[in-house]
Design an enzyme around this catalytic site. Sequence first.
Site, mmCIF file in Angstrom:
data_model
loop_
_atom_site.group_PDB
_atom_site.id
_atom_site.type_symbol
_atom_site.label_atom_id
_atom_site.label_comp_id
_atom_site.label_asym_id
_atom_site.label_seq_id
_atom_site.Cartn_x
_atom_site.Cartn_y
_atom_site.Cartn_z
ATOM 1 N N ASP A 12 0.872 -1.161 0.000
ATOM 2 C CA ASP A 12 0.000 0.000 0.000
ATOM 3 C C ASP A 12 0.921 1.226 0.000
ATOM 4 O OD1 ASP A 12 -2.446 1.531 0.417
ATOM 5 O OD2 ASP A 12 -1.656 1.865 2.438
ATOM 6 N N ASP A 14 0.003 5.003 0.975
ATOM 7 C CA ASP A 14 -0.179 5.955 2.069
ATOM 8 C C ASP A 14 -0.380 5.223 3.397
ATOM 9 O OD1 ASP A 14 -0.212 8.170 0.188
ATOM 10 O OD2 ASP A 14 -2.207 7.458 -0.380
ATOM 11 N N TYR A 23 -5.743 12.356 0.682
ATOM 12 C CA TYR A 23 -5.933 12.941 -0.646
ATOM 13 C C TYR A 23 -4.697 13.723 -1.090
ATOM 14 C CZ TYR A 23 -10.682 11.645 0.598
ATOM 15 O OH TYR A 23 -11.788 10.961 1.019
ATOM 16 N N SER A 57 -9.391 7.288 -3.965
ATOM 17 C CA SER A 57 -10.786 7.690 -4.165
ATOM 18 C C SER A 57 -10.953 9.195 -4.312
ATOM 19 C CB SER A 57 -11.659 7.188 -3.016
ATOM 20 O OG SER A 57 -11.351 7.877 -1.817
ATOM 21 N N HIS A 95 -11.503 5.196 -8.358
ATOM 22 C CA HIS A 95 -12.953 5.239 -8.144
ATOM 23 C C HIS A 95 -13.336 5.547 -6.696
ATOM 24 C CE1 HIS A 95 -12.266 2.365 -11.549
ATOM 25 N NE2 HIS A 95 -12.989 3.319 -12.118
ATOM 26 N N CYS A 101 -16.331 -1.071 -8.182
ATOM 27 C CA CYS A 101 -15.452 -1.551 -9.246
ATOM 28 C C CYS A 101 -14.695 -2.796 -8.770
ATOM 29 C CB CYS A 101 -14.462 -0.456 -9.628
ATOM 30 S SG CYS A 101 -13.394 0.040 -8.255
ATOM 31 N N CYS A 103 -11.426 -2.943 -9.055
ATOM 32 C CA CYS A 103 -10.036 -2.561 -8.803
ATOM 33 C C CYS A 103 -9.817 -1.942 -7.425
ATOM 34 C CB CYS A 103 -9.518 -1.633 -9.902
ATOM 35 S SG CYS A 103 -10.393 -0.075 -10.119
ATOM 36 N N LYS A 105 -9.412 -1.842 -3.629
ATOM 37 C CA LYS A 105 -9.191 -2.770 -2.518
ATOM 38 C C LYS A 105 -10.364 -2.678 -1.555
ATOM 39 C CE LYS A 105 -5.176 -0.817 -1.628
ATOM 40 N NZ LYS A 105 -3.910 -0.467 -0.975
ATOM 41 N N ASP A 130 -1.628 -0.948 5.774
ATOM 42 C CA ASP A 130 -2.005 -0.448 7.093
ATOM 43 C C ASP A 130 -3.507 -0.451 7.324
ATOM 44 O OD1 ASP A 130 -2.418 1.677 5.231
ATOM 45 O OD2 ASP A 130 -2.382 3.129 6.872
#
Length: 183
Positions: A12, A14, A23, A57, A95, A101, A103, A105, A130
């Site tokens: 992952d 971030d 963001y 997102s 997304h 979707c 894709c 997680k 995390d």
Amino acid sequence: MDANTAPAVILDRDGTIVVDRHYLGDPEQLAFLPGAVTGLRKLHSLGCKLIVITNQSGVGRGLLTFEQVQRVNAGLASMMDTIGAPLTATYFCPHAPDAHCDCRKPATGLLLQAAREHGFDPAACIVIGDKASDIEMGRRAGARTMLVIGEHFASAQSSRPDIIVKDLSEAAIHIAAEYIHIT
């Protein structure tokens, strides 16, 4: 897994490699977390493919542009090159959560794509993250999972990771001990 075979490591972004800025749209704000540089260098030295899979997102929510995420990902790739632990690839889901979707997680769409494109068995990789969504993606693929203690630790613990680590440095130590058998 065969002896002397380094697994693909799915990371992952971030909260696992870099500080989670919520963001993140500016590559200038990228900063490695404690233990990340040491861990990433060790994983690279073991021969692991280093692949980032990240949910972004902010694009789907209208808070970030696709181009901003691409610039941040390019910035991370540059930082990893600089420390001597180049990325094999980066994949991201743009997304919003309500898009449903394949894709985002914990769905496995991006992990399966990475496996096809980089020639590894998804069940033989190691997923490090995390959040519960990272661990659940790994579990759905049959992969080994490692939860990094972070701000989401309490809620992610219930996802039943295989191993809990304080940072990527500790994760690399586990991977070296359990998967890499140099004779």
